[in-house]
Write a protein that holds these residues in place. Structure first.
Motif, mmCIF file in Angstrom:
data_model
loop_
_atom_site.group_PDB
_atom_site.id
_atom_site.type_symbol
_atom_site.label_atom_id
_atom_site.label_comp_id
_atom_site.label_asym_id
_atom_site.label_seq_id
_atom_site.Cartn_x
_atom_site.Cartn_y
_atom_site.Cartn_z
ATOM 1 N N GLY B 366 44.044 27.846 48.725
ATOM 2 C CA GLY B 366 43.616 27.201 49.974
ATOM 3 C C GLY B 366 42.447 26.268 49.704
ATOM 4 N N GLN B 367 42.159 25.406 50.692
ATOM 5 C CA GLN B 367 41.118 24.397 50.463
ATOM 6 C C GLN B 367 39.720 25.008 50.532
ATOM 7 N N PRO B 368 38.758 24.448 49.787
ATOM 8 C CA PRO B 368 37.379 24.876 49.977
ATOM 9 C C PRO B 368 36.879 24.440 51.362
ATOM 10 N N VAL B 369 36.240 25.342 52.058
ATOM 11 C CA VAL B 369 35.635 25.054 53.360
ATOM 12 C C VAL B 369 34.128 25.144 53.160
ATOM 13 N N LEU B 370 33.434 24.052 53.388
ATOM 14 C CA LEU B 370 32.008 23.977 53.069
ATOM 15 C C LEU B 370 31.186 24.101 54.347
ATOM 16 N N ILE B 371 30.355 25.119 54.416
ATOM 17 C CA ILE B 371 29.559 25.365 55.617
ATOM 18 C C ILE B 371 28.078 25.292 55.250
ATOM 19 N N PRO B 372 27.431 24.156 55.532
ATOM 20 C CA PRO B 372 26.010 24.062 55.207
ATOM 21 C C PRO B 372 25.161 24.919 56.133
ATOM 22 N N GLY B 373 24.113 25.503 55.574
ATOM 23 C CA GLY B 373 23.133 26.193 56.414
ATOM 24 C C GLY B 373 22.049 25.203 56.799
ATOM 25 N N SER B 374 20.945 25.684 57.298
ATOM 26 C CA SER B 374 19.819 24.795 57.567
ATOM 27 C C SER B 374 18.967 24.744 56.307
ATOM 28 N N MET B 375 17.795 24.092 56.395
ATOM 29 C CA MET B 375 16.970 23.913 55.199
ATOM 30 C C MET B 375 16.629 25.218 54.485
ATOM 31 N N GLY B 376 16.349 26.264 55.245
ATOM 32 C CA GLY B 376 15.892 27.487 54.587
ATOM 33 C C GLY B 376 16.953 28.553 54.455
ATOM 34 N N THR B 377 18.105 28.312 55.053
ATOM 35 C CA THR B 377 19.119 29.378 55.081
ATOM 36 C C THR B 377 20.305 29.018 54.181
ATOM 37 N N PRO B 378 21.046 30.024 53.756
ATOM 38 C CA PRO B 378 22.117 29.783 52.791
ATOM 39 C C PRO B 378 23.256 28.923 53.349
ATOM 40 N N SER B 379 23.928 28.243 52.440
ATOM 41 C CA SER B 379 25.184 27.583 52.763
ATOM 42 C C SER B 379 26.305 28.469 52.203
ATOM 43 N N TYR B 380 27.504 28.265 52.702
ATOM 44 C CA TYR B 380 28.621 29.093 52.260
ATOM 45 C C TYR B 380 29.813 28.231 51.847
ATOM 46 N N VAL B 381 30.521 28.734 50.862
ATOM 47 C CA VAL B 381 31.817 28.155 50.524
ATOM 48 C C VAL B 381 32.856 29.190 50.935
ATOM 49 N N LEU B 382 33.801 28.744 51.722
ATOM 50 C CA LEU B 382 34.894 29.618 52.118
ATOM 51 C C LEU B 382 36.193 29.004 51.636
ATOM 52 N N CYS B 383 37.257 29.750 51.836
ATOM 53 C CA CYS B 383 38.567 29.298 51.402
ATOM 54 C C CYS B 383 39.490 29.335 52.612
ATOM 55 N N GLY B 384 40.152 28.224 52.895
ATOM 56 C CA GLY B 384 41.033 28.151 54.060
ATOM 57 C C GLY B 384 42.201 29.122 53.962
ATOM 58 N N ASN B 385 42.558 29.702 55.086
ATOM 59 C CA ASN B 385 43.679 30.649 55.139
ATOM 60 C C ASN B 385 44.796 30.101 56.022
ATOM 61 N N ASP B 386 46.024 30.480 55.707
ATOM 62 C CA ASP B 386 47.139 30.041 56.544
ATOM 63 C C ASP B 386 47.039 30.586 57.970
ATOM 64 N N ARG B 387 46.358 31.707 58.112
ATOM 65 C CA ARG B 387 46.187 32.282 59.446
ATOM 66 C C ARG B 387 45.503 31.300 60.408
ATOM 67 N N ALA B 388 44.632 30.448 59.844
ATOM 68 C CA ALA B 388 43.923 29.475 60.690
ATOM 69 C C ALA B 388 44.900 28.547 61.405
ATOM 70 N N LEU B 389 46.070 28.318 60.808
ATOM 71 C CA LEU B 389 47.030 27.392 61.411
ATOM 72 C C LEU B 389 47.466 27.875 62.786
ATOM 73 N N SER B 390 47.685 29.183 62.903
ATOM 74 C CA SER B 390 48.143 29.698 64.196
ATOM 75 C C SER B 390 46.983 29.965 65.157
ATOM 76 N N VAL B 391 45.788 30.117 64.633
ATOM 77 C CA VAL B 391 44.651 30.459 65.508
ATOM 78 C C VAL B 391 43.885 29.219 65.955
ATOM 79 N N THR B 392 43.611 28.311 65.018
ATOM 80 C CA THR B 392 42.701 27.183 65.315
ATOM 81 C C THR B 392 43.249 25.826 64.828
ATOM 82 N N PHE B 393 44.557 25.688 64.698
ATOM 83 C CA PHE B 393 45.128 24.478 64.091
ATOM 84 C C PHE B 393 44.471 24.190 62.748
ATOM 85 N N GLY B 394 44.221 25.259 62.010
ATOM 86 C CA GLY B 394 43.649 25.097 60.669
ATOM 87 C C GLY B 394 42.235 24.573 60.684
ATOM 88 N N SER B 395 41.359 25.195 61.479
ATOM 89 C CA SER B 395 39.970 24.721 61.578
ATOM 90 C C SER B 395 39.005 25.895 61.488
#
Lengths: 148, 475
Positions: B366-395
């Motif tokens: 699945g695609q890398p999903v990049l979620i930036p935090g704010s200046m002092g807080t962590p950012s996250y890398v997630l991985c897209g799931n097919d489940r998102a297609l039925s829940v959020t149109f893949g978002s």
């Protein structure tokens, strides 16, 4: 959008709380005064006007069938001029004529950006149309939310 | 949040009837704790979007949802090609504001002693802040090329590598650009700003991979614990802002022409297939491509800075995601494949392995999903799931989401204090304006971990890695 103030108490503009952006209401005894005050409110959200000297002037001419759209375009024009002229503004004069359509002649005073003197609080990217309103109650009132 | 129904621990429904004219229900994806932070105005905005013609299934808000204009920030909605609309209110002014993540082959322990130097050098190399103009001095012809070919143009000009392109959403250049829909005014704003970071919440950050949640996927993404990464967050600058402004005026007239009843002027729109809709889409794609070119150029200068101090270092592109854009995508709707215009406003595409849009290198996971935090807080890398297609149109979400207004932040903190507090945590910050630092204080955002957990628990994207900031360059 009520303005309970009477003529003597009218303030030029006020900022309202908004989580992500800048929201303001600007007032005027006339639409001209309201538009000038709205421009001041927009620009004060970016830079303290006390630090700006009106050394140069810029002219704006706009025409629209609708006063609200004209007001939106006037404020958007100021954002455009700020960026393309690299200038900050502190004085705004507006002349309006209505003859089937609204014609605006604006004169804006300011100077080129000097980062040593001009401390920016926000960068206004654009004027949004979200809850954008021009109304006349006791006074003329313009409400806008700026994308910063 | 009255009149909202809880569907499950992370899903709340805004029922049809919450406001008149809703065609579909709203869905807000938040935990109980985050739900408390969702302003009533945000729910109203979710409901407003639900009134637009041709909306499919739900008007949605991601876990980082907060008050926006038109759509809420974190808003997602899809519209049928037949009978639907396109609206700049679902894209925003900063078209294709997005995030790019570079992975280095450097370990934090070798970079840490040079963080100050690197941040200062990046601050100098990448123009940022108000009124900043680029080092690039693009010509009008180059600007047109950037509008049409985005990152591909940047590579042709010598910025970055061909291999970077497949690691960008849309390969860094979305089809459908029509430079004729970009006004002279938008060109005038955009031309000097190509190759600039901007201000506000935009940043360039050196990070350390602090935690790996999924070893197998992290390996695919080329991430390992203790690794140095660089995150770039910026968009289409004045070009995008002006393209949106110009088309908003046209579309606000179009709603009258086509008799579309909109509850908010920022939701100005036009029926898909109409000249006004085509014109906006063509202009919007130009801005999206400009943003990809912009991030490509900034990534190139970032590599140059790193190579000044670490000549053998490689900074490969993990991925580049857009989080303010409308795109044509195929989705299953009630068992039927349909072409939809998916609007993501402050939301990230999170496609799983089944989608051909996911680059070959990541197709198995699945695609890398990049979620930036704010200046002092962590950012996250997630991985897209097919489940998102039925829940959020893949978002999925796009960040932490603000909870405090900028003016309140300026009243509550000084830039100096924010900087000192971050320094105490070992985070180096350079910014053009102290007020900008106060506005972006870590406390003004929701905890990024909480937002990401909702996405993870819903199964729309899975946590892969946590990145903590070491140094930040801001506008």
């Amino acid at each position: 959008m009520s303005s309970a103030r009477n003529n003597n108490e009218m303030i030029p503009f006020e900022y309202l709380e908004h989580t992500a952006d800048v929201k303001f209401r600007a007032f005027g005894h006339s639409p001209e005064e309201m538009l000038a005050n709205a421009a001041s409110a927009l620009f004060k959200a970016m830079v303290d006007p006390a630090t700006i000297q009106a050394k140069e002037s810029w002219k704006v001419e706009l025409e629209d069938e609708d006063l609200e759209t004209l007001a939106y375009r006037w404020l958007s024009e100021i954002v455009f001029l700020f960026e393309t002229e690299s200038a900050v503004f502190s004085t705004f004069t507006v002349l309006l004529k209505e003859n089937g359509t609204w014609k605006l002649q604006g004169e804006i005073g300011g100077e080129r950006i000097d980062l040593e003197r001009h401390a920016f609080e926000n960068e206004v990217k654009a004027v949004t149309m979200h809850q954008f309103q021009v109304k006349k109650n006791d006074h003329w009132c313009l409400q806008a939310i700026l994308d910063v | 949040m009255a009149d909202i129904n809880k569907i499950n621990d992370n899903t709340y429904e805004v029922p049809i009837g919450y406001r008149p004219g809703m065609r579909v229900p709203g869905r807000i994806f938040v935990s109980a704790a985050l739900r408390e932070m969702v302003e009533p105005g945000t729910v109203d905005q979710v409901a407003n979007v639900a009134t637009l013609p041709g909306i499919v299934k739900y008007s949605m808000a991601m876990p980082d949802a907060h008050l926006g204009y038109g759509f809420p920030i974190g808003g997602v909605a899809a519209f049928r090609e037949d009978g639907g609309v396109i609206s700049p209110g679902g894209v925003g002014f900063d078209i294709n504001c997005g995030v790019r993540l570079l992975r280095s082959d450097l370990e934090a322990k070798s970079v840490q002693p040079l963080i100050n130097t690197l941040i200062n050098a990046l601050f100098e190399a990448v123009p940022s802040g108000l009124g900043a103009t680029g080092r690039l001095h693009a010509t009008d012809k180059q600007l047109t090329e950037a509008f049409i070919s985005g990152s591909k143009w940047a590579v042709e000009e010598g910025y970055g590598f061909e291999a970077d392109l497949t690691h960008c959403e849309e390969n860094g250049h979305m089809p459908g650009a029509d430079p004729a829909q970009v006004s002279v005014r938008a060109r005038k704003r955009g031309r000097p700003q190509l190759g600039t970071l901007g201000s506000g919440n935009h940043f360039l950050e050196i990070q350390r991979v602090e935690e790996i949640f999924d070893e197998e996927v992290a390996k695919k993404f080329g991430l390992f614990k203790g690794q140095i990464t660089v995150m770039i967050h910026c968009g289409s600058r004045g070009a995008g802002h002006q393209i949106c402004t110009d088309h908003l005026e046209v579309l606000s007239k179009a709603v009258k022409k086509y008799n579309i009843d909109i509850p908010d002027k920022q939701l100005a729109c036009a029926p898909l297939g109409s000249p006004e809709a085509d014109s906006y889409f063509g202009g919007m794609v130009c801005a999206a491509n400009y943003a990809w070119a912009n991030r490509h150029i900034i990534a190139h200068w970032t590599r140059e800075v790193f190579n000044r101090y670490f000549p053998d270092a490689n900074l490969d592109l993990v991925y580049d995601v857009a989080h303010n854009v409308a795109k044509i995508e195929e989705h299953d709707v009630d068992g039927k494949r349909e072409r939809l215009y998916v609007h993501r406003k402050g939301a990230t595409r999170a496609f799983g392995p089944s989608r051909s849009e996911v680059p070959e290198a990541y197709r198995k996971v699945g695609q890398p999903v990049l979620i930036p935090g704010s200046m002092g807080t962590p950012s996250y890398v997630l991985c897209g799931n097919d489940r998102a297609l039925s829940v959020t149109f893949g978002s999925a979400c796009h960040g932490a989401g603000r909870v405090m207004s900028r003016s309140q932040a300026i009243r509550s903190f000084t830039g100096k204090d924010v900087q000192a507090a971050l320094n105490r945590e070992g985070i180096v910050v350079r910014a053009t304006s102290p007020n900008m630092l106060a506005e972006e204080a870590p406390q003004v955002y929701k905890p990024s971990g909480d937002v990401v957990d909702v996405v993870h628990n819903l199964g729309i994207a899975t946590k892969v890695a946590k990145l903590v900031p070491l140094g930040v360059s801001k506008g």
